[in-house]
Design a protein around this motif. Structure first.
Motif, PDB file in Angstrom:
ATOM      1  N   CYS A   4      -1.726  -0.954  12.665  1.00  0.00           N
ATOM      2  CA  CYS A   4      -2.532  -1.661  11.663  1.00  0.00           C
ATOM      3  C   CYS A   4      -3.676  -2.421  12.338  1.00  0.00           C
ATOM      4  O   CYS A   4      -4.752  -2.579  11.772  1.00  0.00           O
ATOM      5  CB  CYS A   4      -1.682  -2.648  10.884  1.00  0.00           C
ATOM      6  SG  CYS A   4      -0.373  -1.858   9.934  1.00  0.00           S
ATOM      7  N   HIS A  24       0.797  -1.230   0.000  1.00  0.00           N
ATOM      8  CA  HIS A  24       0.000   0.000   0.000  1.00  0.00           C
ATOM      9  C   HIS A  24       0.833   1.284   0.000  1.00  0.00           C
ATOM     10  O   HIS A  24       0.321   2.371   0.297  1.00  0.00           O
ATOM     11  CB  HIS A  24      -1.014  -0.008   1.146  1.00  0.00           C
ATOM     12  CG  HIS A  24      -2.088  -1.026   0.929  1.00  0.00           C
ATOM     13  ND1 HIS A  24      -2.101  -2.237   1.577  1.00  0.00           N
ATOM     14  CD2 HIS A  24      -3.141  -1.028   0.083  1.00  0.00           C
ATOM     15  CE1 HIS A  24      -3.134  -2.942   1.146  1.00  0.00           C
ATOM     16  NE2 HIS A  24      -3.782  -2.230   0.233  1.00  0.00           N
ATOM     17  N   ASN A  52      -8.956  -2.136   3.384  1.00  0.00           N
ATOM     18  CA  ASN A  52      -8.816  -2.243   1.928  1.00  0.00           C
ATOM     19  C   ASN A  52      -8.892  -3.650   1.356  1.00  0.00           C
ATOM     20  O   ASN A  52      -8.922  -3.831   0.155  1.00  0.00           O
ATOM     21  CB  ASN A  52      -7.494  -1.606   1.502  1.00  0.00           C
ATOM     22  CG  ASN A  52      -6.344  -2.066   2.388  1.00  0.00           C
ATOM     23  OD1 ASN A  52      -6.206  -3.252   2.653  1.00  0.00           O
ATOM     24  ND2 ASN A  52      -5.542  -1.130   2.861  1.00  0.00           N
ATOM     25  N   SER A  56      -6.893   1.426   9.598  1.00  0.00           N
ATOM     26  CA  SER A  56      -6.061   1.064   8.435  1.00  0.00           C
ATOM     27  C   SER A  56      -5.545   2.266   7.662  1.00  0.00           C
ATOM     28  O   SER A  56      -6.060   3.377   7.784  1.00  0.00           O
ATOM     29  CB  SER A  56      -6.790   0.133   7.464  1.00  0.00           C
ATOM     30  OG  SER A  56      -7.496   0.872   6.492  1.00  0.00           O
ATOM     31  N   CYS A  57      -4.560   1.983   6.812  1.00  0.00           N
ATOM     32  CA  CYS A  57      -3.940   3.037   6.001  1.00  0.00           C
ATOM     33  C   CYS A  57      -4.894   3.599   4.965  1.00  0.00           C
ATOM     34  O   CYS A  57      -4.606   4.593   4.317  1.00  0.00           O
ATOM     35  CB  CYS A  57      -2.667   2.504   5.341  1.00  0.00           C
ATOM     36  SG  CYS A  57      -2.934   1.003   4.376  1.00  0.00           S
ATOM     37  N   ARG A  94      -8.479 -12.645   5.729  1.00  0.00           N
ATOM     38  CA  ARG A  94      -7.645 -11.446   5.891  1.00  0.00           C
ATOM     39  C   ARG A  94      -7.731 -10.882   7.314  1.00  0.00           C
ATOM     40  O   ARG A  94      -6.754 -10.488   7.903  1.00  0.00           O
ATOM     41  CB  ARG A  94      -8.090 -10.386   4.876  1.00  0.00           C
ATOM     42  CG  ARG A  94      -7.482  -9.011   5.077  1.00  0.00           C
ATOM     43  CD  ARG A  94      -6.080  -8.941   4.573  1.00  0.00           C
ATOM     44  NE  ARG A  94      -5.512  -7.620   4.844  1.00  0.00           N
ATOM     45  CZ  ARG A  94      -4.288  -7.269   4.479  1.00  0.00           C
ATOM     46  NH1 ARG A  94      -3.513  -8.096   3.849  1.00  0.00           N
ATOM     47  NH2 ARG A  94      -3.832  -6.065   4.756  1.00  0.00           N
ATOM     48  N   CYS A 121      -6.767  -4.768  10.897  1.00  0.00           N
ATOM     49  CA  CYS A 121      -6.859  -4.692   9.431  1.00  0.00           C
ATOM     50  C   CYS A 121      -6.476  -6.029   8.822  1.00  0.00           C
ATOM     51  O   CYS A 121      -6.965  -6.414   7.776  1.00  0.00           O
ATOM     52  CB  CYS A 121      -5.949  -3.603   8.896  1.00  0.00           C
ATOM     53  SG  CYS A 121      -5.718  -3.645   7.116  1.00  0.00           S
TER      54      CYS A 121
HETATM   55  S1  SF4 Z   1      -1.839  -4.129   7.467  1.00  0.00           S
HETATM   56 FE1  SF4 Z   1      -3.580  -2.875   6.829  1.00  0.00          FE
HETATM   57  S2  SF4 Z   1      -3.210  -0.879   7.769  1.00  0.00           S
HETATM   58 FE2  SF4 Z   1      -1.293  -1.988   7.832  1.00  0.00          FE
HETATM   59  S3  SF4 Z   1      -0.219  -1.292   5.990  1.00  0.00           S
HETATM   60 FE3  SF4 Z   1      -1.278  -3.211   5.483  1.00  0.00          FE
HETATM   61  S4  SF4 Z   1      -3.243  -2.570   4.654  1.00  0.00           S
HETATM   62 FE4  SF4 Z   1      -2.365  -0.818   5.705  1.00  0.00          FE
END
Ligand code: SF4
Lengths: 209, 462
Positions: free
Chosen positions: B407, B130, B429, B346-347, B435, B410
């Motif tokens: 995180c 990401h 995402n 999350s990001c 997941r 997520c």
């Molecule tokens: S684990 Fe989730 S919040 Fe962390 S970088 Fe990956 S997608 Fe982003």
């Protein structure tokens, strides 16, 4: 690990799903070690085991079937290896015994990670791919094939399939040269570029100071 | 008539390696404790030094606990050792670490623009897919594996196959309650999970321009869900305002130089893209996923589709498998599906603007009985800002658990999980199988939809 790939003969297993993501190849919970090894037990864990604790094998899963147990080549669908950039997926596949993926298309990060670990990804058109799949699943035919990167050919019995592979990456795989060492041979270019960039983008080098 | 991407590329191209492969300069490398420590270890083993340690940064986000009062201990087996190994490796390597307890700690893709490490016109890589999130400030970021991260640290460069360009034009104006997340879910559902393969996607058009920088980051964050090389948005005055006075941003004369360059970082009029796609935002509704891939997203008021209606056999097979995993039936009304959990973090969606939108929804409301609701700010700075504004009180008194940055849930690494088979409405995402935990069923949505659904107890847009 040996990062060389020249020629490989092995059993090809069909795994013709699209968009197989790296979470599927190696679930995050299986990435237990802080190193590049010890990953193959978790390979395809959600598909391979019916019970993730006791590791009871799922007889439906292709790699658990007698004919494909020792596969070292995987026939794949579209966009194999998408999602997370985890190189663990490639480490797990390699440790399991895979040396080559033949598929419709691959995620670019995944394909990169393969080169870095001496694994070949070959892209074929749908018709040729289907031909390999039909052979692999036909009990009356051998499911072995040979992939030769020097000649860029896949050989099945007396039949030859030609494939394309990027020239420079081919050189890296054939020689087993570490990509870092390859780039370091361009040190003069790197230094000259940087010297110029420090004049063009001085703001990049201050780090807020 | 250059595109934004061509401008960024031109600035970073060092030399051509083969037909379509080039050596490009990597301006910044970001690591995290999950994959970064392996790269640091790899270099150390090969006795290859980091070329410029001052351009390498590391954060603790993936496996650290997000509970208040946290220490190095985490529910993940081996997690504590990994955290401590990262700390030691970062110290030996002489790179900057945003450790637990630091106000700079947070999810890598949240802190890198927030601290001005990812700046407009820079290239950023991280062993994390990401990394494209930083496209929101006009930086070109992409995810790499651990070996490529080693390469980038050793040489400040990477070999890259030059991607093609795709222009995703968002026309019109979004309605109230429709967010950047909905725009990008709609795009993904349209072009598909591999629709961006081999492309860098520029998000453009009036609906993108009127988004704040954080919304643009949400768009760019999900470029990788279309398998794109990266996602970017042109620089404008909003971008420059956002970057101003960030910790690692240039100052004084260098600031002026940077700004005059940044003002050129947009696609010229009539620039040619290899591909383009248009999304009309005027009648865009909130989007929610029903399946196990982000492309399986539909407007919230629609019904779960029938796989039989899909013509591509592979897509049909995937849809059947997805529905089984998700425990749904074709024709079911999406907005009536009961949920067990609501997750904000999350990001993709954990920045201050996301939390403000959530607080606005939650003001005076309560999370429905039986629903577990968790809110995890993306960075410690976001958490502190939310606490200073009192937003966290609104979120907490509605019934959400308020956490430390990271995180968190997520993704599932073997530590904390929502529980077997739970159904989650999530601002994250990825809705892949497993997941967020073993057999956990994830529905991706905007933070607004997550908050609304939390209060109703089922997927809801009101
Ligand atoms: S684990 Fe989730 S919040 Fe962390 S970088 Fe990956 S997608 Fe982003």
């Amino acid at each position: 690990m040996n990062d060389l790939f020249q020629r490989h003969t092995g059993i090809a297993a069909p795994f013709m799903h699209d968009n197989v993501d790296t979470d599927t190849i190696i679930p995050s919970r299986e990435m237990r070690s802080g190193t590049k090894s010890g990953m193959s037990d978790g390979l395809f864990a959600d598909w391979r085991y019916t019970n993730r604790q006791s590791r009871e094998l799922n007889p439906e899963f292709v790699l658990n079937q007698e004919a494909f147990r020792d596969a070292s080549i995987l026939l794949t669908g579209r966009n194999f290896g998408c999602g997370s950039s985890r190189e663990h997926a490639v480490w797990a596949l390699r440790e399991f015994g895979f040396r080559c993926f033949i598929g419709h298309s691959f995620s670019s990060i995944f394909a990169h990670n393969c080169v870095r670990n001496g694994i070949l990804t070959v892209r074929l058109g749908a018709a040729q791919l289907q031909q390999l799949v039909s052979r692999a699943v036909d009990p009356l035919q051998s499911n072995q094939l040979t992939v030769n990167l020097e000649t860029q050919q896949i050989t099945v019995d007396d039949q030859i399939i030609q494939f394309d592979y990027p020239q420079r990456l081919r050189g890296l795989l054939l020689s087993g040269l570490d990509p870092i060492r390859y780039t370091q041979r361009l040190q003069n270019e790197l230094d000259a570029w940087r010297e110029n960039d420090m004049k063009v983008r001085p703001w990049l080098y201050g780090y807020g100071k | 008539m250059e595109t934004l991407f061509e401008k960024l590329w031109r600035t970073h191209e060092i030399c051509q390696l083969s037909d379509d492969e080039f050596l490009v300069n990597v301006d910044r490398v970001f690591l995290h404790e999950r994959t970064g420590s392996i790269a640091l270890k790899g270099l150390a083993e090969k006795q290859i030094p980091i070329m410029t340690p001052e351009s390498v940064f590391c954060t603790m986000d993936h496996i650290v606990s997000t509970r208040f009062g946290r220490t190095d201990a985490t529910e993940l087996i081996g997690g504590k050792e990994a955290i401590q190994a990262t700390r030691a490796a970062a110290k030996t390597a002489g790179i900057t670490l945003f450790d637990l307890g630091s106000r700079d700690q947070g999810i890598v893709h949240v802190v890198s623009p927030e601290l001005g490490i990812a700046l407009p016109g820079t290239t950023v890589v991280c062993p994390d897919s990401h990394t494209c999130t930083v496209g929101g400030v006009g930086a070109l970021g992409w995810g790499v594996g651990s070996s490529d991260a080693e390469h980038a640290m050793a040489t400040n460069s990477l070999p890259v196959v030059k991607p093609k360009t795709m222009n995703a034009v968002f026309t019109g104006e979004t309605k109230d309650g429709v967010a950047a997340k909905d725009m990008v879910l709609k795009l993904i559902s349209q072009v598909g999970a591999r629709g961006g393969l081999g492309y860098v996607i520029e998000y453009s058009g009036p609906a993108v321009q009127s988004l704040g920088i954080e919304g643009r980051m949400t768009l760019c964050n999900m470029a990788v869900e279309m398998s794109a090389f990266s996602g970017i948005v042109g620089v404008d005055e909003h971008t420059i305002d956002y970057v101003a006075e960030r910790r690692y941003a240039p100052t004084g004369e260098q600031w002026e130089q940077a700004v005059s360059y940044w003002r050129t970082l947009h696609s010229n009029e009539n620039a040619q893209f290899d591909e383009s796609v248009e999304i009309d935002c005027n009648d865009l509704e909130p989007y929610v996923t029903w399946g196990t891939n982000p492309q399986q997203a539909i407007p919230i008021n629609e019904k779960v589709p029938d796989p039989e209606e899909l013509t591509d056999p592979a897509e049909r097979e995937l849809a059947v498998r997805s529905l089984t995993y998700m425990g749904l039936n074709p024709g079911q009304q999406l907005s009536e599906i009961p949920i067990d959990v609501a997750f904000i973090g999350s990001c993709t969606n954990s920045r201050i603007s996301d939390l403000r939108a959530v607080a606005e929804v939650l003001a005076g409301r309560k999370v429905a009985p039986g629903v577990k609701a968790i809110c995890v700010p993306g960075s410690t700075a976001v958490r502190l800002a939310a606490e200073a504004e009192g937003i966290h009180e609104v979120i907490r008194s509605a019934g959400f658990e308020w956490r430390e940055a990271g995180c968190s849930l997520c993704f599932f690494a073997g530590g904390e999980s929502f529980g077997e088979g739970k159904r989650v409405i999530s601002s994250t995402n990825r809705n892949f199988e497993g997941r967020q935990g073993p057999n956990v069923r994830t529905h991706l949505a905007s933070p607004i939809i997550v908050a609304l659904s939390a209060c109703r107890g089922y997927i809801s847009g009101s």
